[in-house]
Enzyme design. Structure first.
Site, PDB file in Angstrom:
ATOM      1  N   ALA A  28      -3.301   7.627  -5.797  1.00  0.00           N
ATOM      2  CA  ALA A  28      -1.895   7.218  -5.674  1.00  0.00           C
ATOM      3  C   ALA A  28      -1.854   5.722  -6.001  1.00  0.00           C
ATOM      4  O   ALA A  28      -1.876   4.858  -5.116  1.00  0.00           O
ATOM      5  CB  ALA A  28      -1.393   7.480  -4.261  1.00  0.00           C
ATOM      6  N   ALA A  48       0.842  -1.195   0.000  1.00  0.00           N
ATOM      7  CA  ALA A  48       0.000   0.000   0.000  1.00  0.00           C
ATOM      8  C   ALA A  48       0.879   1.247   0.000  1.00  0.00           C
ATOM      9  O   ALA A  48       2.092   1.149  -0.144  1.00  0.00           O
ATOM     10  CB  ALA A  48      -0.918  -0.021   1.220  1.00  0.00           C
ATOM     11  N   ASN A  49       0.269   2.421   0.125  1.00  0.00           N
ATOM     12  CA  ASN A  49       1.044   3.663   0.276  1.00  0.00           C
ATOM     13  C   ASN A  49       0.283   4.597   1.212  1.00  0.00           C
ATOM     14  O   ASN A  49      -0.794   4.264   1.682  1.00  0.00           O
ATOM     15  CB  ASN A  49       1.308   4.297  -1.102  1.00  0.00           C
ATOM     16  CG  ASN A  49       0.043   4.690  -1.809  1.00  0.00           C
ATOM     17  OD1 ASN A  49      -0.714   5.532  -1.341  1.00  0.00           O
ATOM     18  ND2 ASN A  49      -0.222   4.049  -2.939  1.00  0.00           N
ATOM     19  N   ARG A  50       0.850   5.767   1.477  1.00  0.00           N
ATOM     20  CA  ARG A  50       0.330   6.649   2.526  1.00  0.00           C
ATOM     21  C   ARG A  50      -0.799   7.578   2.080  1.00  0.00           C
ATOM     22  O   ARG A  50      -1.176   8.487   2.806  1.00  0.00           O
ATOM     23  CB  ARG A  50       1.467   7.499   3.099  1.00  0.00           C
ATOM     24  CG  ARG A  50       2.530   6.685   3.803  1.00  0.00           C
ATOM     25  CD  ARG A  50       3.543   7.591   4.492  1.00  0.00           C
ATOM     26  NE  ARG A  50       4.671   6.829   4.973  1.00  0.00           N
ATOM     27  CZ  ARG A  50       4.665   6.116   6.102  1.00  0.00           C
ATOM     28  NH1 ARG A  50       3.580   6.081   6.863  1.00  0.00           N
ATOM     29  NH2 ARG A  50       5.740   5.440   6.466  1.00  0.00           N
ATOM     30  N   SER A  51      -1.340   7.400   0.870  1.00  0.00           N
ATOM     31  CA  SER A  51      -2.417   8.283   0.425  1.00  0.00           C
ATOM     32  C   SER A  51      -3.656   8.135   1.311  1.00  0.00           C
ATOM     33  O   SER A  51      -4.080   7.026   1.619  1.00  0.00           O
ATOM     34  CB  SER A  51      -2.793   7.941  -1.026  1.00  0.00           C
ATOM     35  OG  SER A  51      -3.993   8.595  -1.375  1.00  0.00           O
TER      36      SER A  51
END
Ligand code: CTP
Ligand code: CA
Length: 227
Positions: free
Chosen positions: A99, A33-36
């Site tokens: 993102a 995942a990512n921090r969006s």
């Protein structure tokens, strides 16, 4: 539910917005995942609806309520997001703020991957489809106005200009997502609007205001790009 400004600057227009991160499975219980947070994309969907547009919001996994008066399609992975965007066409305007994870695990496990005597799992990455580039390069059915984002941690403007050219969109909203900028997950954003004709830098504003200003700008651009 269409109760917001049916006669605004975007009335009669269909706007597709992508928002949030994507989750790429490693196995049935783990993912990349990512921090969006999805805050900027969701605010854009809300502002577009308030401007009278019919809005389809394609959202990755976020911890946000569905904006009122917007059709929300929830997805997990990049490939699901592309499919949902294609399913939502035709549209007049695409604003792709998600993102999207650049890579997914090619050999994702069908069962939970187990530890075995210290041996590490062999995960192979493969590149995800570029949703913005795919839709911007459509020969048939391309939305008249395509807006992308460029999340950068250095050389923000230069990288955004390269993305504008490579992805074939009409406008890139570039922002600095380095940790000290506090954009990822935060409530404000400092953006630069990059087009073929130049760069316009806006002051740091709450994400809701960036969204309203962007939608006003899009209304002016689409006014001159009759579909
Ligand atoms: N984007 C997309 N699909 C992808 C990757 C990115 O639609 N697989 C879109 C994003 O929604 C954004 C724009 O492309 O509007 C730029 O995303 P960004 O991550 O900044 O650019 P990349 O082309 O992925 O390049 P890099 O991450 O290497 O900077
Ligand atoms: Ca990327």
């Amino acid at each position: 539910e269409r109760l917001l400004a049916p006669s605004g600057p975007l009335s009669g227009k269909h706007v597709i917005v992508t928002s949030g991160p994507t989750h790429e499975p490693i196995d049935p219980v783990r993912y990349i995942a990512n921090r969006s947070s999805g805050k900027q994309g969701h605010a854009i969907a809300k502002a577009a609806a308030a401007a009278g547009a019919r809005v389809t919001l394609i959202s990755g996994p976020v911890d946000l309520p569905d904006p009122k008066g917007v059709t929300v399609v929830r997805v997990e992975s990049a490939r699901e997001m592309l499919e949902a965007v294609e399913g939502a066409l035709p549209a007049d305007i695409g604003i792709f703020a998600a993102a999207v994870a650049d890579w997914r695990v090619a050999n994702a496990g069908e069962q939970k991957i187990k530890k075995k005597d210290g041996a590490l799992p062999n995960l192979t990455l493969t590149e995800n489809p570029d949703i913005l580039a795919t839709i911007s390069h459509l020969k048939k059915g391309r939305p008249a106005l395509m807006v992308g984002f460029a999340a950068e941690t250095e050389n923000v403007i230069e990288h955004a200009k390269q993305k504008l050219a490579k992805k074939g969109c009409d406008l890139i909203v570039a922002n600095d997502v380095s940790p000290d900028a506090g954009v990822m997950g935060g409530d404000s954003n400092t953006v630069h609007l990059v087009t073929q004709s130049g760069v316009e830098t806006w002051p740091t504003l709450p994400k809701a205001e960036v969204a309203e200003k962007l939608i006003a700008h899009v209304g002016v651009l689409i006014g001159g790009v009759k579909s």
